[in-house]
Design an enzyme around this catalytic site. Structure first.
Site, PDB file in Angstrom:
ATOM      1  CB  CYS A 194      12.419  26.137   0.154  1.00 50.69           C
ATOM      2  SG  CYS A 194      13.734  27.235   0.965  1.00 50.69           S
ATOM      3  CE  LYS A 247      -0.334  -0.252   5.326  1.00 52.65           C
ATOM      4  NZ  LYS A 247      -0.756  -0.818   6.321  1.00 52.65           N
ATOM      5  NE  ARG A 290      -2.520  -7.822   8.360  1.00 56.03           N
ATOM      6  CZ  ARG A 290      -3.201  -7.836   9.025  1.00 56.03           C
ATOM      7  NH1 ARG A 290      -3.511  -9.474   8.664  1.00 56.03           N
ATOM      8  NH2 ARG A 290      -3.478  -7.099  10.198  1.00 56.03           N
ATOM      9  CE1 TYR A 313      10.245  31.728   0.939  1.00 55.77           C
ATOM     10  CE2 TYR A 313      10.755  29.844   0.861  1.00 55.77           C
ATOM     11  CZ  TYR A 313      10.486  30.900   0.438  1.00 55.77           C
ATOM     12  OH  TYR A 313       9.934  30.772  -1.230  1.00 55.77           O
ATOM     13  NE  ARG A 363      -7.141   0.542  10.999  1.00 51.71           N
ATOM     14  CZ  ARG A 363      -6.128   0.954  10.532  1.00 51.71           C
ATOM     15  NH1 ARG A 363      -4.597   1.235  10.551  1.00 51.71           N
ATOM     16  NH2 ARG A 363      -5.215  -0.261  10.697  1.00 51.71           N
ATOM     17  CG  HIS A 378      -3.703  -4.339  12.597  1.00 50.30           C
ATOM     18  ND1 HIS A 378      -2.965  -4.525  11.409  1.00 50.30           N
ATOM     19  CD2 HIS A 378      -3.407  -2.268  12.455  1.00 50.30           C
ATOM     20  CE1 HIS A 378      -2.111  -3.857  10.806  1.00 50.30           C
ATOM     21  NE2 HIS A 378      -2.643  -2.538  11.588  1.00 50.30           N
ATOM     22  CG  ASP A 435      10.766  23.930  -4.879  1.00 52.92           C
ATOM     23  OD1 ASP A 435       9.611  23.246  -5.535  1.00 52.92           O
ATOM     24  OD2 ASP A 435      10.365  24.767  -5.144  1.00 52.92           O
TER      25      ASP A 435
HETATM   26  C1  LIG Z   1      -0.392  -1.668   7.193  1.00 50.70           C
HETATM   27  C2  LIG Z   1      -0.774  -2.871   7.406  1.00 50.70           C
HETATM   28  C3  LIG Z   1       0.275  -3.414   7.410  1.00 50.70           C
HETATM   29  C4  LIG Z   1       1.736  -3.825   7.469  1.00 50.70           C
HETATM   30  O1  LIG Z   1       1.993  -2.823   8.797  1.00 50.70           O
HETATM   31  P1  LIG Z   1       3.286  -2.902   8.985  1.00 50.70           P
HETATM   32  O2  LIG Z   1       3.807  -2.730  11.046  1.00 50.70           O
HETATM   33  O3  LIG Z   1       4.058  -1.835   7.715  1.00 50.70           O
HETATM   34  O4  LIG Z   1       4.160  -4.531   9.259  1.00 50.70           O
HETATM   35  C5  LIG Z   1      -0.500  -5.538   8.126  1.00 50.70           C
HETATM   36  N1  LIG Z   1      -1.851  -5.869   8.161  1.00 50.70           N
HETATM   37  C6  LIG Z   1      -3.103  -4.309   7.899  1.00 50.70           C
HETATM   38  C7  LIG Z   1      -4.188  -4.382   7.610  1.00 50.70           C
HETATM   39  C8  LIG Z   1      -2.395  -3.035   7.506  1.00 50.70           C
HETATM   40  O5  LIG Z   1      -2.827  -1.591   7.139  1.00 50.70           O
END
Ligand SMILES: *Cc1c(COP(=O)(O)O)cnc(C)c1O
Length: 369
Positions: free
Chosen positions: A314, A40, A223, A267, A138, A167, A316
């Site tokens: 800045c 992602k 994951r 700046y 969440r 998660h 850029d």
């Molecule tokens: C982003 C995400 C992960 C990966 O998390 P890391 O901490 O980068 O390993 C795994 N599962 C879900 C549902 C996520 O949103």
């Protein structure tokens, strides 16, 4: 010299080999569990299509993303692997998920029914992972209300439940009490299957923190996100897998000058010297995702030496104080790499390495090595 230097003297160098090595190290660490690389947010800044293609050729069995759009980009690039979209599913998106053969997260009976009807309408079976909330608050059905969802999920003829997941909110902490509690809640929900003599679908909960610190959380699938890119999720986390950073951020000196005392730099005039100093300009700024919070705090490497950013970053460009050091126009400047980690940049900017990586704008060309 790099071909992209013809366009602008700044680029991100991505080692696909390092990502593949991290993938292999994770696989070795988790034993029989399957590995779902998370790509992602433009593969945490590394380039979603290039990373996904490389991992597919390297043998990854599936991929995880956050958004439907990210999964569609992968399909359009010819990625044929199973892809799970972690985020919530809006009703109007369901036909698209099905058309692209993507796996959806479902956390209510109502959503399962909508998915079932949409799949029936095109005479196919939709593939779903049930999402259980064990303490992140969440998305997902609460662990204490999950049984009804699991029960109902058995009855939809056009929905194939291929996974069930949760998660972690705190798996990268030194104190794993709350992560262990989440895991216990998840395992309790999963009791549903053996109690009914059913084979459970693929069970998964471990992100990078869980992979590194909680072997009992590996279950059927893990994951990994940030660790795939060679970065540990936090400073506290136990580094039980050796990783290689996959990204270097490089630029070049485009201007050299001597700044006199009493002449503030950039700046707002937030920095000045009380003696003449050599200052160089680097053509990267917060418009590239190099945080403005690095003003008067960040460091870069030029000719093997660390030098501080002076004055405000800045949009850029930013300025670097060499003091009496030497540098010429065209000299390489390393913003990340050469001993500067994503965690270092995060510390200077007051954030986490995740944000440092995902913040690197698409304006910065990616070069694959
Ligand atoms: C982003 C995400 C992960 C990966 O998390 P890391 O901490 O980068 O390993 C795994 N599962 C879900 C549902 C996520 O949103």
């Amino acid at each position: 010299m790099n071909p992209t230097d013809a366009i602008r003297p700044a680029h991100v160098e991505v080692s696909l080999g390092a990502i593949a090595q991290n993938y292999d190290a994770i696989r070795a660490h988790v034993g029989t569990a399957s590995v779902m690389p998370v790509v992602k947010a433009n593969a945490y800044g590394h380039g979603i299509v290039e990373v996904a293609q490389h991992l597919m050729n390297h043998g990854a069995p599936c991929l995880g993303v956050a958004l439907l759009e990210e999964a569609i980009v992968l399909r359009q690039a010819g990625i044929t692997l199973p892809i799970l979209v972690f985020g919530g599913v809006a009703t109007r998106q369901i036909p698209q998920f099905i058309a692209h053969g993507l796996m959806m997260a479902a956390s209510s009976i109502d959503k399962l029914r909508q998915i079932d009807e949409a799949a029936a309408a095109v005479k196919t079976k939709a593939r779903v992972h049930l999402k259980i909330d064990t303490g992140m608050e969440r998305i997902g059905v609460h662990w204490y209300s999950a049984e009804k969802l699991l029960e109902a999920s058995l009855s939809f003829t056009n929905v194939e439940v291929v996974g069930i997941y949760s998660h972690f909110a705190n798996s990268d902490a030194a104190d794993l009490t709350s992560a262990k509690e989440q895991l216990a809640r998840f395992l309790e929900v999963l009791e549903f299957y053996p109690k009914r003599g059913l084979q459970p679908p693929q069970r998964h909960i471990a992100n990078s923190g869980g992979i590194l610190q909680l072997p009992e959380s590996h279950l059927d699938l893990v994951r990994p996100g940030i660790m795939l890119y060679g970065v540990y999720p936090s400073k506290e986390v136990r580094q039980t897998v050796a990783l290689q950073p996959a990204l270097n951020w490089k630029s070049q000196v485009v201007f050299f000058k001597v700044v006199q005392p009493g002449s503030p730099v950039s700046y707002g005039g937030t920095w000045q010297s009380d003696h003449p100093v050599r200052v160089v300009t680097v053509p990267v700024g917060y418009g590239d995702g190099y945080f403005r919070a690095l003003s008067n705090r960040g460091q870069v490497v030029i000719r093997g030496q660390r030098h501080p950013i002076v004055g405000r970053v800045c949009m850029d460009q930013f300025m670097v104080n060499l003091e009496w050091g030497t540098a010429y126009n065209g000299d390489a400047v390393t913003l990340m790499g050469d001993g500067i980690s994503a965690q270092d940049v995060a510390d200077w900017a007051g954030t986490i390495p995740y944000e440092v990586l995902t913040n690197i704008n698409t304006r910065v060309p990616r070069v694959y090595v």
